[in-house]
Design a protein around this motif. Structure first.
Motif, mmCIF file in Angstrom:
data_model
loop_
_atom_site.group_PDB
_atom_site.id
_atom_site.type_symbol
_atom_site.label_atom_id
_atom_site.label_comp_id
_atom_site.label_asym_id
_atom_site.label_seq_id
_atom_site.Cartn_x
_atom_site.Cartn_y
_atom_site.Cartn_z
ATOM 1 N N ILE A 14 0.850 -1.178 0.000
ATOM 2 C CA ILE A 14 0.000 0.000 0.000
ATOM 3 C C ILE A 14 0.889 1.232 0.000
ATOM 4 O O ILE A 14 1.778 1.365 0.843
ATOM 5 N N LEU A 63 -7.393 -1.015 8.762
ATOM 6 C CA LEU A 63 -7.984 -0.538 7.506
ATOM 7 C C LEU A 63 -8.114 0.980 7.500
ATOM 8 O O LEU A 63 -7.888 1.630 6.474
ATOM 9 N N GLU A 68 -8.002 2.095 3.511
ATOM 10 C CA GLU A 68 -8.763 1.124 2.721
ATOM 11 C C GLU A 68 -10.233 1.190 3.118
ATOM 12 O O GLU A 68 -10.747 0.340 3.835
#
Length: 112
Positions: A14, A63, A68
């Motif tokens: 990421i 998250l 995300e």
């Protein structure tokens, strides 16, 4: 080209430089205790929803911090808001308020 029976998977890395962390920043303003989370997993160990689903407060935390938000929306709806996670947190993170505010922010974020 010789086929050795395996393929290369897409990278799961990421890029936090390009990630949209606006929801994370808004959540930090609304629930300041969220910054104290050290990821110990005590919340996940006592979670009542985890007995019936694959829900984890710790997963939601990660998250949010990674940006995300599409996966986060589905995960937050699994929480039953029982508050057991808040009771066992050694850092007194208000996880219940974090879940509630994250739900509100994700809903407003998806409407943008």
């Amino acid at each position: 080209m010789i086929n050795f029976g395996y393929t290369l998977n897409k990278s799961g890395a990421i890029n936090l430089v390009e990630a949209d962390l606006s929801l994370y920043n808004d959540l930090m303003k609304k629930v300041p205790s969220f910054a104290r989370c050290i990821g110990c997993g005590g919340c996940a160990a006592t979670c009542a929803a985890r007995q019936h689903t694959d829900f984890s407060v710790l997963k939601c935390n990660m998250l949010i911090r990674r940006g995300e938000y599409d996966t986060l929306s589905k995960e937050l709806n699994k929480c039953m808001l029982c508050g057991k996670c808040s009771l066992v947190c050694p850092r007194n993170v208000n996880t219940r308020a974090m879940i509630i505010q994250a739900r509100l922010l994700v809903n407003s974020f998806s409407k943008r």
